[in-house]
Design a protein around this motif. Structure first.
Motif, PDB file in Angstrom:
ATOM      1  N   ALA A  46       0.863  -1.200   0.000  1.00 29.41           N
ATOM      2  CA  ALA A  46       0.000   0.000   0.000  1.00 29.41           C
ATOM      3  C   ALA A  46       0.888   1.235   0.000  1.00 29.41           C
ATOM      4  CB  ALA A  46      -0.903  -0.005   1.223  1.00 29.41           C
ATOM      5  N   SER A  47       1.215   1.701  -1.180  1.00 31.57           N
ATOM      6  CA  SER A  47       2.068   2.892  -1.299  1.00 31.57           C
ATOM      7  C   SER A  47       1.827   3.535  -2.657  1.00 31.57           C
ATOM      8  CB  SER A  47       3.547   2.514  -1.139  1.00 31.57           C
ATOM      9  OG  SER A  47       4.001   1.786  -2.255  1.00 31.57           O
ATOM     10  N   THR A  48       2.626   4.531  -2.941  1.00 33.07           N
ATOM     11  CA  THR A  48       2.541   5.163  -4.262  1.00 33.07           C
ATOM     12  C   THR A  48       3.646   4.656  -5.183  1.00 33.07           C
ATOM     13  OG1 THR A  48       3.846   7.016  -3.421  1.00 33.07           O
ATOM     14  CG2 THR A  48       1.436   7.242  -3.372  1.00 33.07           C
ATOM     15  N   VAL A  55      -3.903   1.119  -3.887  1.00 36.20           N
ATOM     16  CA  VAL A  55      -3.664   2.548  -4.101  1.00 36.20           C
ATOM     17  C   VAL A  55      -4.945   3.342  -3.865  1.00 36.20           C
ATOM     18  CG1 VAL A  55      -1.765   2.237  -5.740  1.00 36.20           C
ATOM     19  CG2 VAL A  55      -4.093   2.370  -6.590  1.00 36.20           C
ATOM     20  N   PRO A  56      -4.803   4.534  -3.247  1.00 40.81           N
ATOM     21  CA  PRO A  56      -5.979   5.390  -3.118  1.00 40.81           C
ATOM     22  C   PRO A  56      -6.327   5.970  -4.482  1.00 40.81           C
ATOM     23  CG  PRO A  56      -4.033   6.494  -2.248  1.00 40.81           C
ATOM     24  CD  PRO A  56      -3.608   5.110  -2.631  1.00 40.81           C
ATOM     25  N   VAL A  57      -7.612   5.952  -4.827  1.00 37.68           N
ATOM     26  CA  VAL A  57      -8.024   6.480  -6.129  1.00 37.68           C
ATOM     27  C   VAL A  57      -8.833   7.765  -6.000  1.00 37.68           C
ATOM     28  CG1 VAL A  57      -7.899   4.311  -7.380  1.00 37.68           C
ATOM     29  CG2 VAL A  57     -10.011   4.909  -6.208  1.00 37.68           C
ATOM     30  N   ILE A  58      -9.430   7.998  -4.834  1.00 38.42           N
ATOM     31  CA  ILE A  58     -10.177   9.232  -4.607  1.00 38.42           C
ATOM     32  C   ILE A  58     -10.423   9.387  -3.104  1.00 38.42           C
ATOM     33  CG2 ILE A  58     -12.511   8.283  -4.801  1.00 38.42           C
ATOM     34  CD1 ILE A  58     -13.092  10.874  -6.542  1.00 38.42           C
ATOM     35  N   TRP A  65      -5.516  11.252   1.903  1.00 42.23           N
ATOM     36  CA  TRP A  65      -6.117  10.017   1.414  1.00 42.23           C
ATOM     37  C   TRP A  65      -5.387   8.855   2.071  1.00 42.23           C
ATOM     38  CZ3 TRP A  65      -6.710  10.720  -4.599  1.00 42.23           C
ATOM     39  CH2 TRP A  65      -7.577  11.793  -4.847  1.00 42.23           C
ATOM     40  N   SER A  66      -5.964   8.324   3.141  1.00 41.51           N
ATOM     41  CA  SER A  66      -5.325   7.231   3.874  1.00 41.51           C
ATOM     42  C   SER A  66      -6.384   6.287   4.423  1.00 41.51           C
ATOM     43  CB  SER A  66      -4.474   7.789   5.026  1.00 41.51           C
ATOM     44  OG  SER A  66      -5.321   8.248   6.077  1.00 41.51           O
ATOM     45  N   SER A 169       5.426   0.013   3.362  1.00 43.00           N
ATOM     46  CA  SER A 169       3.988  -0.298   3.503  1.00 43.00           C
ATOM     47  C   SER A 169       3.646  -1.673   2.941  1.00 43.00           C
ATOM     48  CB  SER A 169       3.125   0.773   2.840  1.00 43.00           C
ATOM     49  OG  SER A 169       3.293   1.994   3.490  1.00 43.00           O
ATOM     50  N   TYR A 170       4.475  -2.654   3.294  1.00 41.01           N
ATOM     51  CA  TYR A 170       4.291  -4.019   2.810  1.00 41.01           C
ATOM     52  C   TYR A 170       3.714  -4.882   3.933  1.00 41.01           C
ATOM     53  CZ  TYR A 170       5.575  -8.797   1.469  1.00 41.01           C
ATOM     54  OH  TYR A 170       5.552 -10.130   1.197  1.00 41.01           O
TER      55      TYR A 170
END
Length: 182
Positions: A46-48, A55-58, A65-66, A169-170
């Protein structure tokens, strides 16, 4: 000749007996169901980073955004492996969405399809839905459906994070699914 009231009481008694017998038959049938357990591991990043699988999309404009921020929606495509080892055999993918659905960020709504690619269940899916309580060690959601080998599936899935590496973030998440089948 019987009065209309006595006929109505007799009909009510017969209906009650019918429902009682039907209930007993349903209970007996339910006891014949077998329980199947499946255990696998989600490899979750969970990272960029380019190799992220969550992944956060919105989210809400002006807010972080978490997973702790109400309204954030994430897309998920986690590899599923046989063992916790990252390089173990991949048996499928966990694909779907997660939504931080509690105002205080404590709950995430889960909509996941477990898409199997291994020889045993290849082409079959399990559909998971429910609320993941982020502050609990074991997070339980419902198995609401399935396809292929899992048509008409019902049961529950329990997620437990067994490893977490904060710097990237693994996470490795053990997923135990229990299904009822006849």
């Amino acid at each position: 000749m019987a009065s209309p009231g006595s006929f109505s009481r007799l009909r009510t008694k017969l209906m009650f007996i019918y429902l009682l017998i039907l209930t007993i038959l349903c209970i007996c049938e339910a006891q014949k169901l077998n329980q199947t357990s499946i255990v696998f591991f989600l490899q979750d990043i969970a990272s960029t980073a380019p190799n992220a699988t969550v992944v956060p999309v919105i989210g809400i404009k002006g807010k972080d955004w978490s997973f702790n921020s109400f309204g954030t929606i994430f897309a998920v495509d986690d590899p599923i492996t046989e063992t916790p080892n990252r390089s173990s055999n991949e048996v499928g993918r966990a694909q779907g969405i997660l939504v931080t659905s509690a105002l205080d960020g404590s709950n995430v709504s889960v909509l996941l399809s477990i898409v199997f690619t291994n020889k045993e269940y290849g082409g079959s899916t399990l559909e998971l839905h429910g609320v993941s309580r982020q502050n609990e060690r074991f997070k339980e959601v419902s198995v609401v459906s399935g396809t292929g080998s899992f048509r008409f599936a019902r049961g529950f899935a329990v997620f437990e994070t067994i490893y977490y590496e904060r710097s990237i973030s693994y996470s490795i998440v053990r997923c135990t699914i229990r299904l009822l089948e006849s």
